[in-house]
Design an enzyme around this catalytic site. Sequence first.
Site, short mmCIF file in Angstrom:
data_model
loop_
_atom_site.label_atom_id
_atom_site.label_comp_id
_atom_site.label_asym_id
_atom_site.label_seq_id
_atom_site.Cartn_x
_atom_site.Cartn_y
_atom_site.Cartn_z
CG HIS A 475 -11.32 -3.66 -6.24
ND1 HIS A 475 -12.37 -4.00 -7.06
CD2 HIS A 475 -11.06 -4.78 -5.52
CE1 HIS A 475 -12.71 -5.25 -6.86
NE2 HIS A 475 -11.93 -5.75 -5.93
CD GLU A 712 -14.47 -2.25 -18.43
OE1 GLU A 712 -14.50 -1.74 -17.30
OE2 GLU A 712 -14.45 -3.47 -18.61
CG ASP A 736 -11.56 0.42 -15.67
OD1 ASP A 736 -10.61 1.04 -15.15
OD2 ASP A 736 -11.75 -0.78 -15.48
CB CYS A 783 -22.64 -1.95 -14.16
SG CYS A 783 -21.18 -2.22 -15.18
#
Length: 850
Positions: A475, A712, A736, A783
Amino acid sequence: MKDPKNNFSIQLPLKGIVQAVTDLPDPVFAEKMMGDGVAIDPTDNVLYAPFSGQITQIHNSHHAVTLQQGDVELLMHIGLDTVALKGRGFELHVAEGDQVEQGQPLITFDADVIARECVSVQSAIVITSGQEITTVAPLGAVQTDLNQVVFTVPSSNDPQGTTAPAQETAAEPTGPAITGSIKIPNATGLHARPAARLAVEVRKADAKVTFTVNGKTCSGSSVTGIMSLKTKLGDELEIEAVGPDAQQVVADVIAAVKAGLGEEITSFSEAPHIKVEEEAPLLQVKSGEDGVLIGFTASPGRAIGKLVKHNQTLPEVTRESIGAAEERAAFKASVKSSIADLQSIIDRLTKNDQQDLAEVFNAHIELLSDPELSEKPLADIAKGQGAAWSWKLAYEAQAETLAKMDDPLLAGRAVDVRDIGLRVIKKLLGVDDGGEILEEGTILLQEDVTPSEIVALDLTKIVGLCTTHGGSSSHAAIIARSNDLPYLVNVEDGMKDLKDGTVLLLDAKRGKIKVSPTDEEQAAFTKKIENAAKQAEEYQRDAHKPAITTDGFQIEIAANIGSVEDAEKAVVAGAEAVGLLRSEFLYMERLNEPTEEEQAEKIGAILEVMGKERPVIIRTLDVGGDKPLPYLPMPHEENPFLGVRGVRIGIERPSILRRQVRAILSQAHKGHARIMYPMISALDELRAVNALVREEQKNLGVEHVEVGIMIEVPSAALMADKLAQEVDFFSIGTNDLTQYVMAIDRGHPGLASRADALHPAVLRMIELTVRAANDAGKWVGVCGGLASQIEAVPVLIGLGIKELSVSVPALPEVKHKVRTVSMEESCKLAQAALDCADTSDVKDLLKSQS
């Protein structure tokens, strides 16, 4: 429960034969060192709550639990010598801090295991708060009715009152504090038996005694207090005594602990000292070039700067004081300096129109300014303890108390208390974060970095970031990319040996760091940066043109955003859509959940910026794993990445999901809104959340809004043919997906660099998903971080990806890249990549094409 005589009743906690506590074959219980009570020889294997109250303590071995209501504290100890089982044969149904009702199951135990391996299954039920009991149940008879009163104890009229040992209710002892320490030689630490003997030793003395272990403190006369320290073999027991017998009681305690407190002791000299030699991993990656270190790209870019290392390891905190006045002055100065640092961060965030983030640091200032938090450390400093020691005990205790609160908002404040606690203690210990001495052109090195730390970085001074741990898809890496900050993770250990001020050439695009470059090397690197800037200008000039391959295939290039500001930048950079609005940014870095109205306002503003011609995919709340919410405390999970995260939060707490869906639907008319669910792993999850969305659409009278899911997890890719029947689109989250396909935690300090989305196994999952979507007439986008990797663009479009959603800074270059390749050649390249055996083969293939 109280009877007419104001006695408190303890009902049956364990079905079995009720006996006198003096019948137990253990002198600590039989002689009532722990307190008065009864013994029960169980005929069942479940321990129940004998009254309503709070679980204040559970032993690490799960064989003993303490329950309290008002001034009554009860210890229930299953079997004798069961501590040696270390939890084997015991199943907990409650946790420390839980409020329980009378008759509620607390622990299930295996009586056969206890009978075979321990002294006895007989269990002790004793009052540890000092009252004498009046036995009600007949001794020697089997009792099975949980409503049967076993004994009563006198209770005060104050339901919140507590009964303290006599010496603590008397006048506070005065005199100098006498201290001492000893390592605990008991194999299973200070559990019930040794704790009782130790408390008895303390109660003989005319002194107030305090014990501290690993930062936790308790009264030396409290058996349950000593047990709550949760000690283990080799822990350092620190003793402090004040009063006429202080000197003697410290000596007596040391002697008693040294003798084992009635148990066999373990000699530390007998424990073998095992030295584990450092080894180079078989797959260790080294640069092989003199003066060059390598890392893995988390955020691309190039920078020249000087190294500043952040020391995140704190020195040992001790009690020693250099004097009350000096320690008090140091404490107040550290708090004042911390507030000034926080104000600087707030001013910078406010200047950058990041008021939501500034709110978090405003809350930190409020906490630091709260006199209640400073009251305890100042009192301890006055008693002769060091400022750092006093502050550490105070803020850790406050954080622990808050974390156990039922109110989610208050529980969430524990994170903030720990944050400010660490900030002040670094000041007290002289550990400099470097924030206030950074010069322009700094390349920062630290062990790892959290999202909140990246937010707080002064990017007017920091031109690059390197960490020895971390993953390229974390993140924090996402935030770094959105801020165009060059960032390398898992850099070679040799970087830690460099001196502060060392000049570095950071090439975060190629994953290299040149150390102490020559003037010629610096000049050449500066030229590269200048050329890259010129290229970026060229890409930007064409940013609003469509991304069409040389043979006529158009690819939609979208942006990954998290705010209105990001949306405005994305439009300028040529975004044709928003492929991922990370809605968690509306939830994070704040102390409470945004209201439905607040969410709607921000979503509506983003939709208006993008306009009706640019679709906006809004991903529903995706937290958990490496993205916790401060106001949504979640139970401890052994592996949070395999726990309640992503759409599972919405499934477990549908009110949160419902509020978010309503906020999105209420604003859908302002633009072209799409809804996307993260972490879908099975068809029933998709159907459940789809039903909620359809219900809210009907309630609000909103026309159909397209829905899609993130691919994911492997199960979603493998079942894509079934899932495609019930959605409008797929978007692949490569970060992920890579983590789950490779079974590598993307934040793992040693392995994260191996979680590479270009591994053929990940590419095969993408190909499988695209094939299933094509068969159903649906489209697929990407994405995840792979979409922003320029060298991966031809592979992705060759696999059939119709949309690439990338970080805002990467938009113009990705569009340019699409215009330079043909679909025909990209398909051939993608097939060759699928046939590769490993990541390195794919990367070599892509290099050969560049």
